[in-house]
Design an enzyme around this catalytic site. Structure first.
Site, PDB file in Angstrom:
ATOM      1  CD  GLU A   1      13.155   0.780  -2.719  1.00  0.00           C
ATOM      2  OE1 GLU A   1      12.420   1.679  -2.266  1.00  0.00           O
ATOM      3  OE2 GLU A   1      14.216   0.430  -2.187  1.00  0.00           O
TER       4      GLU A   1
ATOM      5  CG  LEU B   1       8.611   9.127  -4.579  1.00  0.00           C
ATOM      6  CD1 LEU B   1       8.639  10.511  -3.921  1.00  0.00           C
ATOM      7  CD2 LEU B   1       7.742   8.184  -3.755  1.00  0.00           C
TER       8      LEU B   1
ATOM      9  CE1 TYR C   1       9.200   6.948   8.625  1.00  0.00           C
ATOM     10  CE2 TYR C   1       8.360   5.211   7.201  1.00  0.00           C
ATOM     11  CZ  TYR C   1       8.467   5.789   8.453  1.00  0.00           C
ATOM     12  OH  TYR C   1       7.831   5.219   9.517  1.00  0.00           O
ATOM     13  CB  ALA C   2       9.747   9.922  -0.279  1.00  0.00           C
TER      14      ALA C   2
ATOM     15  NE  ARG D   1      16.435   5.642  -6.144  1.00  0.00           N
ATOM     16  CZ  ARG D   1      15.989   6.593  -5.321  1.00  0.00           C
ATOM     17  NH1 ARG D   1      15.022   7.404  -5.696  1.00  0.00           N
ATOM     18  NH2 ARG D   1      16.501   6.724  -4.123  1.00  0.00           N
TER      19      ARG D   1
ATOM     20  CE  LYS E   1       6.513  -6.060   5.803  1.00  0.00           C
ATOM     21  NZ  LYS E   1       7.697  -6.898   5.632  1.00  0.00           N
TER      22      LYS E   1
ATOM     23  N   GLY F   1      13.090  14.246  -0.354  1.00  0.00           N
ATOM     24  CA  GLY F   1      13.506  15.196  -1.394  1.00  0.00           C
ATOM     25  C   GLY F   1      12.402  15.568  -2.348  1.00  0.00           C
TER      26      GLY F   1
ATOM     27  CG  HIS G   1      18.236   5.760   0.254  1.00  0.00           C
ATOM     28  ND1 HIS G   1      17.413   6.258   1.236  1.00  0.00           N
ATOM     29  CD2 HIS G   1      17.890   6.424  -0.893  1.00  0.00           C
ATOM     30  CE1 HIS G   1      16.615   7.182   0.715  1.00  0.00           C
ATOM     31  NE2 HIS G   1      16.877   7.284  -0.573  1.00  0.00           N
TER      32      HIS G   1
ATOM     33  CG  HIS H   1      20.766   9.057   0.980  1.00  0.00           C
ATOM     34  ND1 HIS H   1      21.465  10.152   1.443  1.00  0.00           N
ATOM     35  CD2 HIS H   1      19.741   9.534   0.239  1.00  0.00           C
ATOM     36  CE1 HIS H   1      20.868  11.251   0.999  1.00  0.00           C
ATOM     37  NE2 HIS H   1      19.824  10.908   0.275  1.00  0.00           N
TER      38      HIS H   1
ATOM     39  NE  ARG I   1      20.696   9.713  -3.557  1.00  0.00           N
ATOM     40  CZ  ARG I   1      19.396   9.599  -3.447  1.00  0.00           C
ATOM     41  NH1 ARG I   1      18.849   8.404  -3.408  1.00  0.00           N
ATOM     42  NH2 ARG I   1      18.658  10.653  -3.355  1.00  0.00           N
TER      43      ARG I   1
ATOM     44  CD  GLU J   1      16.587  15.097  -4.255  1.00  0.00           C
ATOM     45  OE1 GLU J   1      17.041  13.963  -4.030  1.00  0.00           O
ATOM     46  OE2 GLU J   1      15.382  15.355  -4.192  1.00  0.00           O
TER      47      GLU J   1
ATOM     48  CB  SER K   1      -0.938  -0.006   1.206  1.00  0.00           C
ATOM     49  OG  SER K   1      -0.187   0.020   2.415  1.00  0.00           O
TER      50      SER K   1
END
Ligand code: FAD
Ligand code: SIN
Length: 534
Positions: A378, A395, A46-47, A389, A36, A49, A354, A245, A293, A117, A11
């Site tokens: 993901e 997203l 939690y995203a 990435r 779950k 940026g 990350h 990250h 990154r 970024e 979800s």
């Protein structure tokens, strides 16, 4: 036995966007979403940026977004998929805005305040303060919860996909017509394992950061969907490319997950420095603190080794305090809570696991190699990220492929049927676990193995050692699995071991350094770029 036209496992942004799109396209289809824990707990939430999308064609272009994505991906992106995502991405962002998502605008002219970024050549990141994921998850939940044909089951833990293997047929990775009929699911409240039959199943279970000791991923990120797909003999790809990250808040041993200090902070001018206040990134890349990154994380790791330190620093003291507070209120609050004031102190940072760039191999419509099984988000390897990435492309990718899967389901659902010959889960001969410590200790051991031997810098001898240790853990866990009543913890341990094995095995197979995979035994890139498919 539960029956739904479409079964979606997960979800987060992938699962909920797909559910909404399918339900809006055809309200007659019954759509079930399993999650779950609770609906709102996901990596998505939690995203920080934001979402990368070309929004200002006067200065930016999809060609530039494509070039940045390809450059970060270090030769392994699928150009066709990159084209699809950068071109369709802005439409999907527009859609979520219409569903109610808020992105920050400039006070002066009301246009979107586009952030920058690492690895991006232009400002193209739409964001909501430093809580972009929370805002997107909120929007998607409000929208999905209001649609009657979508049923959401919280605390339902998917254990395994159902294929003809469960009807007694031999299935290997080369069997041509493997078909998914749904999933076996543990109802965490009753402890019973229920059969969910579906005409089409979609895995949207997110990443696997919990395979490492230090990760920005919440505890739900245990790679369940990838492990289930692997056991069901789906094709996986690029599993060795684990993104670390560069800047998690260094607060050792305190947080799981560790707290992220968004790359957007560097986009606003934050500079990576050592303890003595010396910037060091110019030694590694002309883009300095805003290089992609893989380069920044490796540079920090190297500096830490040279100086014998456990962290480096992010210096934001030159950024006007009110601007920092306005853009990064959550990051500032967290820093203050551990005694660091970004206006006066350098922020201690260290790399943390990350994002998993590899996963279930999918095609341009999100189909896996198993028939009637798609995957989104993901847990997939669509070809967008290649060996590394680009920030804030995740997203976006999930929204683009959610849309494409919905188009595909429109086509395939009419020929789908429920396979009612599927047997119930067989739990005979199992007993309740006597010592949970067997599970918790194995999870700790697994994280140690992966962090010590399969981290940012790898070598043949470390990878061999990891494989040997993982083999033993696997034997012990499979014995436990065969004899014990199933619990979420045991299933997660088993899935994490599968994921650890897949990362380590593909890392061992790749005899070069590329993108996120760096090994001291083969420090150069090979001329021909090839993805590893298992
Ligand atoms: P998730 O959002 O993780 O959702 C997975 C869902 O699957 C959850 O609901 C979970 O409960 C459920 N699930 C898992 N296993 C099971 C099971 N066995 N049974 C039932 N349900 C299950 N990306 C960007 O593009 N921009 C950013 O700014 C950004 N910032 C980030 C910051 C942080 C701290 C983190 C951790 C990631 C960030 N990312 C960012 C990456 C991005 O957030 C994720 O890749 C993306 O949200 C994944 O979405 P998803 O739908 O695939 O999975
Ligand atoms: C961040 O905010 O630094 C994370 C962005 C991402 O992972 O894409």
């Amino acid at each position: 036995m539960a029956k739904y036209d479409v079964l979606i496992i997960g979800s987060g942004i992938g699962g909920l966007t797909t559910a909404i799109k399918i339900a809006e396209d055809n309200p007659k289809l019954s759509v079930c979403v399993l999650t779950k824990t609770v609906e709102g707990e996901s990596n998505t939430r939690y995203a920080q940026g934001g979402v990368a999308a070309v929004w200002n064609p006067e200065v930016d272009s999809t060609m530039k977004h494509k070039e940045d994505t390809l450059d970060a991906g270090d030769g392994l992106c699928n150009e066709k998929i990159v084209d699809i995502v950068v071109n369709e991405g802005p439409l999907r962002v527009q859609e979520i805005i219409e569903w109610g998502a808020r992105f920050d605008k400039k006070a002066a002219d009301g246009t979107f305040d586009l952030g920058r970024e690492g690895g991006h050549s232009e400002n193209r990141i739409l964001h909501y303060k430093d809580l972009t994921g929370w805002e997107m998850q909120r929007t998607l939940m409000a929208k999905a919860d209001a649609i009657k044909s979508i049923t959401i089951f919280e605390h339902f833990f998917a254990i395994d996909l159902i294929t003809q293997h469960h009807l007694g047929h031999a299935v290997t990775r080369l069997t041509p017509d493997i078909t998914c009929f749904g999933a076996y699911v543990l109802n965490k409240e009753t402890g019973h394992i229920e059969t969910f039959l579906a005409k089409h199943t979609i895995i949207a279970t997110g990443g696997a950061g919990q395979v490492y000791r230090s990760t920005t991923n919440p505890v739900i990120a245990t790679g369940d969907g990838i492990a289930m797909a692997y056991r069901a003999k789906a094709w996986l790809e690029n599993m060795e490319f684990v993104q670390f990250h560069p800047t998690s808040l260094y607060n050792p041993g305190r947080d799981n997950p560790v707290f992220l200090v968004s790359e957007a902070v560097r986009g606003m001018g934050g500079i990576l420095k050592d303890r003595n206040g010396h910037p060091f990134m110019d030694k590694y890349d002309a883009r300095k603190s805003l290089a992609p990154r893989d380069i920044v994380a490796r540079a920090i790791d190297n500096e830490m080794k040279i100086m014998g330190e456990e962290n480096m620093f992010l210096d934001c003291r030159h950024i006007p305090e009110d601007e920092f507070i306005q853009h990064f209120p959550t990051i500032r609050d967290k820093c203050l809570s551990v005694g660091v004031n970004p206006a006066k102190d350098m922020i201690p940072v260290a790399p943390a696991c990350h994002y998993l760039c590899g996963g279930i191999k999918t095609d341009e419509m999100g189909r896996s190699s198993i028939s009637r099984l798609s995957a989104v988000g993901e847990c997939t390897s669509t070809g967008l990220h290649g060996a590394n990435r680009l920030a804030s492309n995740s997203l976006l990718e999930a929204m683009v492929f959610a849309h494409r899967i919905a188009l595909d389901v429109r086509e395939v659902i009419s020929t789908g049927t429920f396979n009612t010959n599927i047997p119930d889960w067989n739990a005979s001969g199992t007993t309740d676990p006597k010592e949970m410590v067997l599970i918790t200790q194995s999870i700790k051991e697994l994280k140690e193995i992966m962090s010590s031997y399969v981290g940012i810098v790898r070598s043949n001898i470390r990878l061999k050692r990891a494989l040997d240790r993982l083999w033993q853990l696997n034997q012990e866990t499979e014995n436990l699995y065969a004899s014990t009543t199933l619990s979420p913890q045991l299933c997660e341990l088993r899935n994490l071991i599968n994921i650890a094995y897949l990362i380590t095995r593909t890392a061992r197979m790749r005899r070069e350094s590329r993108g996120l995979h760096y090994t001291t035994d083969y420090p150069q890139r090979q001329d021909v770029a090839q993805s590893l498919i298992l």
